[in-house]
Design a protein around this motif. Structure first.
Motif, PDB file in Angstrom:
ATOM      1  N   TYR A  31      -0.370   9.281 -12.059  1.00  0.00           N
ATOM      2  CA  TYR A  31       0.900   9.178 -12.799  1.00  0.00           C
ATOM      3  C   TYR A  31       1.992   8.825 -11.971  1.00  0.00           C
ATOM      4  O   TYR A  31       2.516   8.162 -12.275  1.00  0.00           O
ATOM      5  N   PHE A  32       1.525   8.560 -10.396  1.00  0.00           N
ATOM      6  CA  PHE A  32       2.593   7.926  -9.747  1.00  0.00           C
ATOM      7  C   PHE A  32       2.598   6.844 -10.278  1.00  0.00           C
ATOM      8  O   PHE A  32       3.221   6.001 -10.441  1.00  0.00           O
ATOM      9  N   GLY A  33       1.218   5.771 -10.172  1.00  0.00           N
ATOM     10  CA  GLY A  33       1.097   4.655 -10.697  1.00  0.00           C
ATOM     11  C   GLY A  33       2.140   4.563 -12.191  1.00  0.00           C
ATOM     12  O   GLY A  33       2.577   3.301 -12.393  1.00  0.00           O
ATOM     13  N   THR A  34       1.610   5.518 -12.941  1.00  0.00           N
ATOM     14  CA  THR A  34       2.994   5.425 -14.712  1.00  0.00           C
ATOM     15  C   THR A  34       4.220   5.204 -14.300  1.00  0.00           C
ATOM     16  O   THR A  34       4.937   4.454 -14.571  1.00  0.00           O
ATOM     17  N   LEU A  35       4.478   5.832 -13.304  1.00  0.00           N
ATOM     18  CA  LEU A  35       5.708   6.405 -13.153  1.00  0.00           C
ATOM     19  C   LEU A  35       6.539   4.752 -12.327  1.00  0.00           C
ATOM     20  O   LEU A  35       7.558   4.331 -12.640  1.00  0.00           O
ATOM     21  N   MET A  36       5.632   4.005 -11.840  1.00  0.00           N
ATOM     22  CA  MET A  36       6.331   3.101 -11.160  1.00  0.00           C
ATOM     23  C   MET A  36       6.821   1.929 -11.720  1.00  0.00           C
ATOM     24  O   MET A  36       7.664   1.537 -11.852  1.00  0.00           O
ATOM     25  N   VAL A  37       5.719   1.927 -12.889  1.00  0.00           N
ATOM     26  CA  VAL A  37       5.857   1.155 -14.064  1.00  0.00           C
ATOM     27  C   VAL A  37       7.129   1.681 -14.793  1.00  0.00           C
ATOM     28  O   VAL A  37       8.402   1.098 -14.956  1.00  0.00           O
ATOM     29  N   GLY A  38       7.305   2.894 -14.856  1.00  0.00           N
ATOM     30  CA  GLY A  38       8.396   3.178 -16.364  1.00  0.00           C
ATOM     31  C   GLY A  38       9.972   3.277 -14.666  1.00  0.00           C
ATOM     32  O   GLY A  38      10.764   3.371 -15.557  1.00  0.00           O
ATOM     33  N   GLU A  39       9.876   3.255 -14.031  1.00  0.00           N
ATOM     34  CA  GLU A  39      10.560   3.258 -12.997  1.00  0.00           C
ATOM     35  C   GLU A  39      10.824   2.069 -13.036  1.00  0.00           C
ATOM     36  O   GLU A  39      12.448   1.148 -11.495  1.00  0.00           O
ATOM     37  N   LEU A  98       1.056  -1.084  -0.169  1.00  0.00           N
ATOM     38  CA  LEU A  98       0.016  -0.229   0.172  1.00  0.00           C
ATOM     39  C   LEU A  98       0.820   1.241   0.238  1.00  0.00           C
ATOM     40  O   LEU A  98       1.779   1.273   1.137  1.00  0.00           O
ATOM     41  N   ILE A  99       0.082   2.531  -0.804  1.00  0.00           N
ATOM     42  CA  ILE A  99       1.867   3.130  -1.040  1.00  0.00           C
ATOM     43  C   ILE A  99       0.748   4.499  -1.435  1.00  0.00           C
ATOM     44  O   ILE A  99      -0.224   4.558  -2.568  1.00  0.00           O
ATOM     45  N   ASP A 100       0.548   5.590  -0.065  1.00  0.00           N
ATOM     46  CA  ASP A 100      -0.011   7.446  -0.273  1.00  0.00           C
ATOM     47  C   ASP A 100       0.844   7.752  -1.238  1.00  0.00           C
ATOM     48  O   ASP A 100       2.504   8.045  -0.542  1.00  0.00           O
ATOM     49  N   PRO A 101       0.770   8.010  -2.397  1.00  0.00           N
ATOM     50  CA  PRO A 101       1.222   8.991  -3.420  1.00  0.00           C
ATOM     51  C   PRO A 101       1.749  10.261  -2.218  1.00  0.00           C
ATOM     52  O   PRO A 101       2.631  10.914  -2.781  1.00  0.00           O
ATOM     53  N   ALA A 102       0.696  10.644  -2.038  1.00  0.00           N
ATOM     54  CA  ALA A 102       0.880  12.162  -1.166  1.00  0.00           C
ATOM     55  C   ALA A 102       2.097  12.650  -0.063  1.00  0.00           C
ATOM     56  O   ALA A 102       2.622  13.235  -0.016  1.00  0.00           O
ATOM     57  N   THR A 103       2.354  10.820   0.461  1.00  0.00           N
ATOM     58  CA  THR A 103       3.618  10.855   1.565  1.00  0.00           C
ATOM     59  C   THR A 103       4.520   9.789   0.944  1.00  0.00           C
ATOM     60  O   THR A 103       5.567   9.687   1.977  1.00  0.00           O
ATOM     61  N   SER A 104       4.769   9.845  -0.054  1.00  0.00           N
ATOM     62  CA  SER A 104       5.697   8.123  -0.036  1.00  0.00           C
ATOM     63  C   SER A 104       6.930   9.241   0.201  1.00  0.00           C
ATOM     64  O   SER A 104       7.149   9.947  -0.807  1.00  0.00           O
ATOM     65  N   GLU A 105       8.029   8.313   0.017  1.00  0.00           N
ATOM     66  CA  GLU A 105       9.622   9.316  -0.395  1.00  0.00           C
ATOM     67  C   GLU A 105       9.924   8.912  -1.729  1.00  0.00           C
ATOM     68  O   GLU A 105      10.694   9.488  -2.319  1.00  0.00           O
ATOM     69  N   LEU A 106       8.994   8.197  -2.562  1.00  0.00           N
ATOM     70  CA  LEU A 106       9.131   8.151  -3.811  1.00  0.00           C
ATOM     71  C   LEU A 106       9.135   9.394  -4.692  1.00  0.00           C
ATOM     72  O   LEU A 106       9.084   9.796  -5.907  1.00  0.00           O
ATOM     73  N   ARG A 107       7.967   9.759  -4.283  1.00  0.00           N
ATOM     74  CA  ARG A 107       7.809  11.820  -5.098  1.00  0.00           C
ATOM     75  C   ARG A 107       8.435  11.900  -4.604  1.00  0.00           C
ATOM     76  O   ARG A 107       7.902  13.084  -6.848  1.00  0.00           O
ATOM     77  N   GLN A 108       9.561  13.189  -4.344  1.00  0.00           N
ATOM     78  CA  GLN A 108      10.603  13.485  -4.890  1.00  0.00           C
ATOM     79  C   GLN A 108      11.145  13.090  -6.200  1.00  0.00           C
ATOM     80  O   GLN A 108      11.567  13.755  -7.128  1.00  0.00           O
ATOM     81  N   ARG A 109      11.823  11.999  -6.197  1.00  0.00           N
ATOM     82  CA  ARG A 109      12.340  10.792  -7.376  1.00  0.00           C
ATOM     83  C   ARG A 109      11.278  10.958  -8.514  1.00  0.00           C
ATOM     84  O   ARG A 109      11.969  11.473  -9.296  1.00  0.00           O
ATOM     85  N   PHE A 110      10.185  10.978  -8.246  1.00  0.00           N
ATOM     86  CA  PHE A 110       9.611  10.822  -8.926  1.00  0.00           C
ATOM     87  C   PHE A 110       9.342  12.158  -9.873  1.00  0.00           C
ATOM     88  O   PHE A 110       9.635  12.558 -11.232  1.00  0.00           O
TER      89      PHE A 110
END
Length: 691
Positions: A471-479, A432-444
């Motif tokens: 957008y967050f889900g698509t970036l997960m796939v792209g990365e 489970l990931i919340d894009p608003a608070t995820s540590e991946l947000r800055q990287r994405f």
């Protein structure tokens, strides 16, 4: 071809319904018409047959399923002997066998039947039916050595009685003993032996079953809540702080009805997801006041609160004697059972031993079975941006129970957990990931700004954009953090696929992104393209859609024979629309001479042999087309919907093609099964990307 498979046992409590359900799943993947026969039946409803009939859409008349009831059989055997009993049952069996390609026989249940030597009776019936046998041995509460000995004895018993033993199944063994038992029996038996661990969720009664067994009254709760499994029982008597510490995930709280503090505390804990409970059972026929029930309903909507008349101790005695049952009212247990069977049984090897030839017909159910099997073969991770949507959560429940793929759900994690708890869905194996608070947000954000720098996108603007779940889900796939994405149950097509165009982009061998629908008719699967993305493709784009659609068809087991559709067949018509289709056809022939293609061609000439014989008698595609390419979106979208609604076809899609990594869109009216199918397709596409 094996005409029948006989699943039997040696005693009660073997849980063989898991095996019977698993074998039925295998048979229905291969053939369209599977019959069921139970030689002997008890009075009352047959829960397993009701489940098979509902799940596999069996049209078999229930009156033909059964040979005799146990009372009739016992009397007949006593008066006229075993030969007469067997003769009567063989006659009934052949009435079913004449109507079906293969018959699944459900052996006797060894439940106080008053029939002498029941094992020998099952063996003789299997021989008289010409059936191959799958004996099931129960291992619950036994040591590894005793289970191995019992399995060897069971195999010897059926073999000595002349049976063709396909495989042995040992069920309900302690999880820690499973591997040792399997290794020991592999060396000691001449046939494969599959060992299944005990699965607590299968033995756990649902809240609805508990309510029925205890004569309870439902004070609060909906159907989803009543379908939850009671994995444990926690009896309330302590003060609230100590009581809350005793709660376990999936437990049924049992407390006197006058303990309003425990009722509210348990439901508040459920609402917070720490932990989610199955429900609350109130004893002593005491019921909280209306104000407490109103508060309870607001705290945990849908969570059952049930009142029973008995005292706590007698109620506890009854509860511990209850065991869950597979039936049509417990579809989630069926998914759990199938997942257990498929994880521990080599289904391909078992099918080969059964020698079940695949039918030439491909029904919607067979196609859906094949999707799950392909996805499960090489599991991938699929991200679902709409993590709090009920249909998505229910689909995730099915996918997890069947072990189809790994999942990531996006959204407010507290909201997702609460919604899942209300639905009785276990997300412990889900990321489970919340894009608003995820540590991946800055990287994405930095990555998206890099990709869209030519459009003037700054890191600051990107930081806001990547909080969007698509957008967050698509970036997960792209990365590479997920293998594919499925969205669209509550988002528009544009919102789902625009990020894919920007981030993932098209493959080097594709000029555009397009789509297909798998149209599952009664006896075959057709591929329709493009019915969802490109409004008016030119000839070059249309040829690209045809090539991509042929590749997609082949990837999913549909032999591609391409029909380039128009209002004219062959050289009979002219005009810009027909010329576009004619040019596209020639472009495909020039680029891919290995593909069989015909165009321009009308729909009826493409799919109906009698029309094709008149209009294009020499064509190897006409009348046999499997991939139908529409000249524009208007034609394609209207045609697929007309066929879906008028012909009762199952439309699976749209499936996007041409992207570097798979992203697929859902209809906002998608059903749970549609989401399951689309996720499986996405996982299969991801397998292709990795090879």
């Amino acid at each position: 071809m094996t005409r029948s498979v006989y699943v039997t046992g040696i005693d009660r409590g073997d849980g063989r319904q898991v095996v019977e359900l698993g074998v039925m799943e295998l048979l229905t993947r291969q053939v369209d018409r599977v019959g069921v026969f139970r030689p002997l039946v008890h009075d009352g409803p047959d829960r397993l047959f009701d489940l098979l009939r509902a799940r596999y859409r069996l049209s078999q008349d229930p009156a033909t399923v059964y040979g005799l009831d146990y009372h009739e059989a016992s009397a007949l055997q006593a008066e006229r002997g075993t030969d007469e009993l067997v003769s009567r049952l063989v006659e009934r069996f052949h009435q079913v066998a004449r109507e079906y390609e293969i018959v699944l026989v459900l052996g006797t249940d060894f439940a106080a039947t008053q029939l002498p030597d029941e094992l020998s009776l099952n063996a003789r019936l299997a021989n008289e039916f010409g059936a191959s046998v799958i004996p099931v041995v129960g291992g619950k509460g036994q040591t590894a050595e005793s289970v191995r000995a019992e399995a060897r004895n069971a195999h010897r018993a059926y073999q000595v009685l002349g049976c063709d033993v396909l495989t042995m199944v040992v069920n309900r063994v302690a999880a820690e003993d499973r591997e040792a038992i399997a290794e020991g029996l592999a060396d000691q038996l001449p046939v494969p032996c599959y060992v299944l661990p005990d699965e607590p969720a299968l033995a756990a009664p649902t809240v609805a079953q508990i309510t029925a067994a205890l004569g309870g009254t439902v004070l609060l709760g909906d159907d989803s809540g009543l379908a939850r499994d009671a994995l444990d029982f926690v009896f309330g008597g302590a003060m609230l702080p100590n009581f809350l510490g005793a709660l376990t995930p999936g437990c049924m709280v049992v407390t006197p009805g006058d303990r309003a503090d425990l009722v509210v505390g348990a439901l508040a804990a459920h609402s917070a997801g720490t932990p989610p409970i199955a429900g609350v059972l109130l004893t002593l026929d005491e019921r909280p006041g209306d104000s407490i029930l109103t508060l309870a309903a607001r705290l945990a909507p849908g969570t059952p609160v049930v009142s029973v008349p008995g005292r706590s101790f007698p109620t506890a005695a009854e509860l511990f004697g209850l065991e869950g049952k597979l039936n049509a009212a417990t579809p989630r247990k069926a998914e759990t059972a199938l997942g257990l069977f498929e994880r521990h049984v080599d289904t391909s090897a078992l099918l080969a031993r059964m020698s079940v030839a695949r039918s030439g017909r491909v029904t919607p159910m067979m196609f859906e079975h094949e999707l799950l099997e392909q996805a499960r073969a090489h599991r991938r991770r699929v991200v679902l941006p709409e993590g709090a949507e009920e249909r998505v959560l229910r689909a995730a429940d099915v996918l997890l129970r069947r072990d189809v793929c790994e999942l990531t759900l996006l959204g407010d994690t507290d909201v997702i957990r609460k919604k899942a708890a209300d639905l009785g869905i276990d997300l412990s194996a889900t990321q489970l990931i919340d894009p608003a608070t995820s540590e991946l947000r800055q990287r994405f954000a930095e990555r998206y700004a890099e990709l869209r720098a030519h459009k003037g996108v700054s890191v600051e603007l990107a930081y806001d954009m990547v909080a969007d779940v698509n957008y967050f889900g698509t970036l997960m796939v792209g990365e590479g953090l997920a293998d594919g994405m499925v969205s669209g149950s509550v988002h528009s097509t544009a919102a789902t696929i625009r990020p894919a165009f920007e981030i993932i982009k098209t493959r080097t061998d594709a000029s555009i992104v397009s789509s297909v629908f798998f149209m599952c008719l009664a006896d075959k699967v057709l591929v329709y393209g493009d019915c969802a993305v490109n409004p008016d493709p030119d000839a070059a784009q249309l040829s690209d859609i045809a090539v991509q659609s042929a590749a997609t068809a082949a990837r999913f087991g549909v032999e591609p024979r391409i029909a380039m559709l128009s209002y004219s067949t062959g050289t009979s018509g002219s005009g810009a629309d027909v010329d576009k289709v004619r040019e596209a056809t020639e472009l495909v022939r020039g680029a891919r001479p290995d593909l069989r293609i015909e165009g321009p061609i009308q729909y009826d000439a493409a799919v109906e042999p009698s029309v094709a014989a008149t209009k294009l008698p020499e064509s190897e595609v006409a009348g046999r087309a499997t991939v139908l390419i529409f000249p524009d979106l208007n034609t394609g979208n209207n045609t697929y919907k007309a066929v879906q609604r008028s012909a009762g076809a199952v439309a699976v899609g749209p499936v996007l093609q041409g992207l570097r990594k798979p992203v697929n869109d859902l209809s906002r009216g998608a059903l749970v099964q549609d989401i399951v199918n689309t996720v499986a397709i996405t996982a299969i596409q991801a397998q292709g990307e990795s090879v």
